[in-house]
Design an enzyme around this catalytic site. Structure first.
Site, PDB file in Angstrom:
ATOM      1  N   GLU A 183       1.331  -1.344  -0.316  1.00  0.00           N
ATOM      2  CA  GLU A 183      -0.154   0.259   0.188  1.00  0.00           C
ATOM      3  C   GLU A 183       0.770   1.405   0.079  1.00  0.00           C
ATOM      4  O   GLU A 183       1.209   1.820   1.471  1.00  0.00           O
ATOM      5  CB  GLU A 183      -1.516   0.263   1.182  1.00  0.00           C
ATOM      6  CG  GLU A 183      -2.150  -1.068   1.181  1.00  0.00           C
ATOM      7  CD  GLU A 183      -3.330  -1.205   2.363  1.00  0.00           C
ATOM      8  OE1 GLU A 183      -3.229  -0.152   3.509  1.00  0.00           O
ATOM      9  OE2 GLU A 183      -4.116  -1.769   1.837  1.00  0.00           O
ATOM     10  N   GLU A 270      -5.977  -7.317  -0.508  1.00  0.00           N
ATOM     11  CA  GLU A 270      -6.489  -6.987   0.877  1.00  0.00           C
ATOM     12  C   GLU A 270      -8.148  -6.380   0.820  1.00  0.00           C
ATOM     13  O   GLU A 270      -7.920  -5.463   0.630  1.00  0.00           O
ATOM     14  CB  GLU A 270      -6.116  -6.031   1.710  1.00  0.00           C
ATOM     15  CG  GLU A 270      -5.255  -5.955   2.687  1.00  0.00           C
ATOM     16  CD  GLU A 270      -4.469  -5.037   3.718  1.00  0.00           C
ATOM     17  OE1 GLU A 270      -3.129  -5.329   3.355  1.00  0.00           O
ATOM     18  OE2 GLU A 270      -5.318  -4.247   4.293  1.00  0.00           O
TER      19      GLU A 270
END
Length: 577
Positions: A183, A270
């Site tokens: 991320e 995710e």
């Protein structure tokens, strides 16, 4: 020996060596061809079990804006993500992987190797080995493994070194997926793209063709931005999409739709059932909207997270088993929901876009006088599995643990439609003349049904004096009682067997329904669990409607455990794992 003589000898030796090298090069000019790269090295190439997700689908590849199997058919895999490796080390073990594959029917797992905050940057060998443990265990079960560089900042040189190592180790193994940047948070797409190209180049330079997942700014939400300036020059690239259902809603789905419309493939590596903090705002309604969206667009997903941290996003309650299997009492509300979604219609095989969508039919209520649900049934025993195209009718008498199917045109049980669904044995319609009748129609080589359970042996009545009846619990087949510690007496071999005429069983073992039975077995189980029973005793110790670890069972008697079971309901249940 004088100086001139030494000089002549040395000169002769040099000329001889050069002559040999010239001869080698002239015979095999590719000897110096730098384009002849060696195949990636692998310490132990996985042998995938027959029928497993990887054995059936092979190495994943991007075709257009879809992630597809080796045959080019779009696929969707659903599974769990592990927590940051540096803070969840006990969960990085092979038994956990095997139990997710076997008891959750999960075809994929994500190993989230923490990079910062005490992770790989500080302890590279330790964190690397955790990843290897998970990836090797996934290969042994034939399920996919995502190697996740779990970072929020750019660490180019370290990532290049790590993924070069992983690509050399796993580049010839179909079950491995590389996620090169979990991320990015405040980095620009230009910075993320530049970093990603360098890591991708390092992976491809080893000869590895595995699927690569690329992150995008704003915690892998700006997939639309990436899709307007995608990475080119390399194939088999998809973009990670992350969301938390309590925070991210239709606007993020719109960004995902834009990205796919621009021609890039997405992979939800995710997602969480709660808000973006991971601890609060459980939103199962919005989670279901996302699940529908991912199914409609063939987006594979990994749920955050398979961990027991005291937060909403965790699938496990604090103190739950680090290896599994996990009774419902060890699952959080999120964990129970996600497990159900993984198992409902889970397809470790392709889900072609051409698969007919069965028309919903009203659910009849069969009766014993309604006759067989299909013609000329063939008697089967369970557990039972069927794959492939064709039309069949079967019958069996035992109540199964569950039935699951995918990529079928029809699957009905006693006239009730369960096509491409997971259904518990508790929820099946009533038997017809003591039998379940199954009608199967499949159009593909990967059409599938599995009926899981144990064929019931002939009940063996026991002469054990009937203990004082305990109050019969209200039937709640979906609620697993919380384990309660029980004082464990130590029986001696001279005390005799706790029940008469036991039938020998092997574990794992499951029994449902009314009746009184006595069994014996020798192996120490991982656990025993029961509900809605009148009695369950093991070597004379009462464990009725409780969960008990195998390590807490009483001592064996003459090398055996003796189990006395008494149930009054169809949903009375024991499982020995």
């Amino acid at each position: 020996m004088n100086f001139k003589t030494k000089t002549k000898i040395v000169a002769f030796a040099v000329v001889s060596v050069l002559s040999v090298l010239a001869l080698i090069f002239s015979c095999d000019p590719s000897f110096l061809d730098s384009s002849q790269t060696a195949a990636p090295s692998s310490s132990a190439r996985a042998v995938y079990p027959s029928g497993s997700p990887v054995a059936q689908n092979g190495m994943l590849k991007v075709v257009g804006n879809k992630v597809c199997n080796a045959g080019g058919s779009p696929v969707q895999f659903k599974g769990m993500s592990l927590f940051w490796s540096q803070w969840a080390a006990p969960f990085y073990n092979a038994t956990l992987v095997a139990n997710l594959a076997d008891t959750w029917n999960s075809p994929i797992i994500r190993a989230s190797m923490g990079v910062e905050s005490g992770g790989y940057l500080e302890n590279p060998s330790t964190e690397r080995q955790k990843v290897i443990t998970i990836v090797d265990a996934a290969g042994a079960k034939g399920i996919y493994a995502v190697i996740d560089w779990h970072a929020h900042d750019i660490h180019t040189s370290e990532a290049v070194a790590f993924f070069t190592d992983m690509a050399q180790r796993y580049g010839d193994q179909a079950h491995v997926i590389f996620e090169i940047y979990n991320e990015p948070d405040y980095e620009s797409w230009a910075d993320v793209k530049s970093y990603s190209i360098q890591v991708i180049q390092a992976i491809r330079n080893t000869g590895a063709d595995n699927l690569i997942l690329v992150g995008s700014p704003t915690w892998s939400q700006d997939v639309d931005v990436a899709s307007r300036d995608p990475i080119t020059g390399y194939s088999n690239i998809a973009y990670s999409l992350h969301f938390y259902a309590g925070t991210h809603k239709q606007s993020l789905r719109d960004k995902a739709t834009t990205a796919m419309s621009n021609g890039v493939a997405l992979f939800v590596s995710e997602w969480g059932t709660c808000d973006a903090s991971g601890n609060g705002g459980l939103d199962l309604t919005e989670s279901q909207v996302w699940i529908n969206f991912m199914a409609q667009n063939s987006l594979s997903w990994c749920n955050w997270s398979m961990n027991d941290k005291a937060e909403t996003a965790s699938a496990l309650v604090p103190g739950a088993s680090t290896t599994g299997p996990w009774p419902d009492s060890q699952l959080t509300e999120s964990g129970r929901f996600v497990k159900q979604k993984i198992m409902e219609g889970t397809s470790p095989t392709p889900t072609p876009t051409s698969t007919p969508t069965p028309t919903s039919t009203p659910t009849p209520t069969p009766t014993s006088t309604s006759g067989d649900a299909c013609d000329n049934p063939v008697a089967i025993s369970i557990p039972f599995t069927q794959n492939g195209a064709g039309e069949y009718c079967w019958s069996f008498g035992s109540t199964p643990e569950y039935i699951n199917s995918w990529n079928l045109a029809e699957l009905s049980v006693n006239g009730v439609d369960y096509t491409n669904k997971w259904v518990s044995g508790y929820n099946l319609p009533a038997k017809i003349n003591g039998l379940y009748y199954v009608h199967y129609r499949g159009n593909f080589g990967w059409s599938h049904v599995e009926i899981v359970g144990t064929s019931q042996p002939t009940p063996t009545p026991t002469s054990t004096p009937t203990p004082t009846a305990t109050p019969t619990p209200t039937p709640t087949p979906t609620s697993t009682p919380t384990p309660t510690p029980t004082p464990t007496p130590t029986p001696t071999p001279t005390s005799g067997t706790p029940c008469a005429n036991p039938s020998s069983i092997s574990i794992p073992f499951t029994r449902d329904g009314a009746g009184e039975f006595c069994w014996s077995f020798s192996n120490t189980p991982n656990f025993i669990n029961s509900w809605n029973l009148v009695e369950l005793s093991i070597n004379g110790v009462d464990y009725t409607n409780k969960w008990v670890s195998g390590s807490n069972l009483p001592a064996k008697i003459n090398g055996l455990y003796y189990v006395h079971y008494r149930g009054n309901y169809r949903w009375s249940h024991v499982e020995i794992r």
